[in-house]
Write a protein that holds these residues in place. Structure first.
Motif, short mmCIF file in Angstrom:
data_model
loop_
_atom_site.label_atom_id
_atom_site.label_comp_id
_atom_site.label_asym_id
_atom_site.label_seq_id
_atom_site.Cartn_x
_atom_site.Cartn_y
_atom_site.Cartn_z
N LEU A 1 -3.38 0.77 -4.90
CA LEU A 1 -3.58 0.26 -3.54
C LEU A 1 -3.40 1.35 -2.49
O LEU A 1 -4.04 1.32 -1.43
CB LEU A 1 -2.62 -0.90 -3.27
N ALA A 2 -2.52 2.32 -2.77
CA ALA A 2 -2.38 3.45 -1.84
C ALA A 2 -3.68 4.24 -1.77
O ALA A 2 -4.09 4.71 -0.69
CB ALA A 2 -1.23 4.36 -2.28
N THR B 1 -10.23 -0.36 7.58
CA THR B 1 -8.90 -0.87 7.25
C THR B 1 -8.99 -1.73 6.00
O THR B 1 -10.07 -2.17 5.59
CB THR B 1 -8.33 -1.73 8.40
N VAL B 2 -7.83 -1.96 5.38
CA VAL B 2 -7.74 -2.87 4.24
C VAL B 2 -6.74 -3.95 4.61
O VAL B 2 -5.67 -3.67 5.15
CB VAL B 2 -7.32 -2.11 2.96
N GLU B 3 -7.12 -5.19 4.37
CA GLU B 3 -6.30 -6.33 4.73
C GLU B 3 -5.99 -7.16 3.49
O GLU B 3 -6.75 -7.14 2.51
CB GLU B 3 -7.02 -7.21 5.77
N ARG C 1 -6.17 2.31 0.42
CA ARG C 1 -5.94 2.51 1.85
C ARG C 1 -6.40 3.88 2.31
O ARG C 1 -6.99 4.02 3.39
CB ARG C 1 -4.46 2.32 2.18
N SER C 2 -6.17 4.92 1.51
CA SER C 2 -6.63 6.26 1.88
C SER C 2 -8.15 6.31 1.96
O SER C 2 -8.71 6.96 2.86
CB SER C 2 -6.11 7.29 0.87
N PHE D 1 0.81 -1.21 0.00
CA PHE D 1 0.00 0.00 0.00
C PHE D 1 0.85 1.27 0.00
O PHE D 1 0.32 2.36 0.16
CB PHE D 1 -0.94 -0.01 1.21
N MET E 1 -10.14 3.84 2.74
CA MET E 1 -10.55 3.16 3.97
C MET E 1 -10.22 4.00 5.20
O MET E 1 -10.96 3.98 6.19
CB MET E 1 -9.88 1.79 4.05
N ASP E 2 -9.10 4.73 5.16
CA ASP E 2 -8.79 5.62 6.27
C ASP E 2 -9.86 6.69 6.42
O ASP E 2 -10.25 7.05 7.55
CB ASP E 2 -7.42 6.27 6.06
N LEU F 1 -11.85 -5.25 2.46
CA LEU F 1 -12.16 -3.92 2.97
C LEU F 1 -13.03 -4.10 4.21
O LEU F 1 -14.14 -4.63 4.12
CB LEU F 1 -12.90 -3.09 1.92
#
Length: 461
Positions: free
Chosen positions: A424-425, A437-439, A428-429, A403, A431-432, A451
């Protein structure tokens, strides 16, 4: 620019507080001792007066006559033992029988204790600078007499005044001594702070990997020092990421710019036909689109990092959303011989555009890396959605970096239509922003990106 005014140093403040506390303790102790001494002196003087009155009464009653008593004045002076005491024996008409009053002290009117009652401390009459006790008795021939015993308090008051002065001097000197010793000890105890400040001041961008040493540091400062070390570690990590980001950004931009310069230079090297120029422009357009996507993605990440992107939370039907995404990627999946399976169910409270973008990035990533002939699954319900594909296993060394911006497991597999290593970055943003979170998990069977959204009622939603 004017420097801010500096307040007193911590050592001076603590030393002053320590001195005040010591002075207060010494003062309280001094007052207690002074009051104790004063009470003891008063008690002794009172007992001496009570005993003296009883002695004089007994002496008078045991004498043969008053004349015999008057002829032995030295006996009474020895009984009094000092110049501060007085003794008066008077007849009923006021005629003196015995008078020992070295200072010619004027006496106030007194009420004598009726004989034979023994005197009590409450019978003592107190006047400024003088205590008196009077009692009646009978002489050798039965005549009525009045006995007055007393004591001047000048000696006692002088003693107490001297003691008070010593208490004041002890409190003052003790406070000053406590301040001086406290200042010396505090400055010595605060030396580690000076060493820490010098160490921190010496840390620069090139030495962010340095850490503060706990050796010789007081135990009370261990937690702050460890917190500083943690902050330095985060700064070092952020700086390394920023440096890597700058290098990756320069590399990503250099490739399309190099392609543009090369194609344009080749086109201008000699005359070309209209078809050749159109082909060059079409190629350039692809590179411009690639740069445009990169700029838009970076702008989105910058706004997300600064909280400038507001969420528009709303209930979203997940299955229709999955159908739309599968339809959008259907052509790309068919080209790679893949099948898309939509298993999304239920509803979710989220920002529709951001959720579409996150799932689209995960689907694009899955289609790009899936094994030809396999199935890409888009599934999940409630607050946990996932995208699963069969393909090459992602190594554990890469999972934590997936990420990061511009990070690719295999840079050689970058395609012209990809997200430039930012997909992917962005996920993650997103989800923030949602507070989730992203797993990711990857093994030989499948790679799954999940997600995880917070429960309904979360502040971000």
């Amino acid at each position: 620019m004017n420097e801010p005014a500096r307040g007193p140093s911590l050592a001076w403040r603590l030393a002053t507080a320590f001195a005040l506390v010591c002075a207060l303790v010494l003062g309280v102790a001094g007052v207690f001792l002074y009051r104790s001494l004063e009470a003891e002196l008063v008690y002794r003087d009172d007992q001496a007066l009570l005993g003296r009155l009883e002695q004089v009464r007994a002496l008078i009653q045991d004498s043969d006559s008053l004349d015999a008593l008057q002829q032995r004045p030295r006996l009474y002076q020895n009984m009094l033992a000092n110049q501060e005491s007085l003794l008066l024996v008077n007849r009923a008409d006021g005629t003196p029988v015995i008078t020992i009053n070295p200072w010619q002290q004027a006496l106030p009117p007194l009420t004598p204790i009726v004989d034979p009652r023994s005197p009590l401390a409450s019978d003592i009459q107190r006047w400024p600078g003088l205590v008196l006790l009077a009692g009646s008795t009978q002489g050798p021939r039965g005549e009525s007499l009045t006995v007055v015993v007393g004591k001047r308090l000048a000696e006692r008051e002088a003693m107490l005044a001297s003691y008070r002065l010593r208490v004041y001097l002890a409190v003052g000197f003790g406070g000053l001594l406590a301040f001086a010793l406290g200042l010396v000890l505090l400055r010595r105890a605060l030396r580690p702070l000076g060493h820490l400040a010098a160490t921190v001041a010496g840390i620069e961008l090139r030495s962010l990997d340095r850490r503060l040493n706990l050796r010789g540091i007081p135990r009370e400062l261990h937690e702050p020092v460890q917190a500083l070390n943690g902050m330095l570690a985060r700064l070092d990590d952020s700086f390394q990421r920023l440096s890597q980001f700058s290098a990756d950004l320069a590399h990503e931009i250099r490739t399309p710019l190099h392609n543009l310069l090369g194609s344009n230079g080749l086109a201008l090297s000699q005359p070309r036909s209209s078809a050749d120029y159109q082909e060059v422009l079409a190629s350039n357009l692809e590179e411009f689109e690639r740069l445009n996507r990169m700029v838009e993605n970076l702008l989105f990440l910058a706004r997300a990092d600064h909280g400038e992107r507001l969420l528009n939370g709303q209930p979203i039907e997940l299955h229709p959303l999955g159908e739309d995404l599968c339809a959008y990627f259907e052509a790309l999946a068919e080209d790679r011989g893949l099948r898309l399976d939509n298993r999304l169910q239920g509803t979710l409270q989220a920002d529709l555009q951001l959720l579409q973008r996150a799932l689209a990035n995960l689907l694009a990533n899955a289609v790009r890396h899936a094994t030809p002939g396999s199935t890409v699954i888009l599934g999940g319900a409630q607050g946990r959605l996932f995208v699963s594909n069969q393909g090459e296993r992602i190594g554990a060394a890469h999972v934590d970096k997936l990420f990061d911006r511009f990070y690719r497991v295999d840079p050689s597999r970058a395609a012209p239509g990809d997200s430039g290593g930012l997909g992917l970055a962005i996920v993650r943003s997103i989800m923030d922003l949602h507070g989730g979170t992203v797993e990711v998990s990857s093994d030989e069977q499948a790679t799954v990106f999940s997600l995880v959204f917070p429960p309904i009622g979360h502040p971000s939603l």
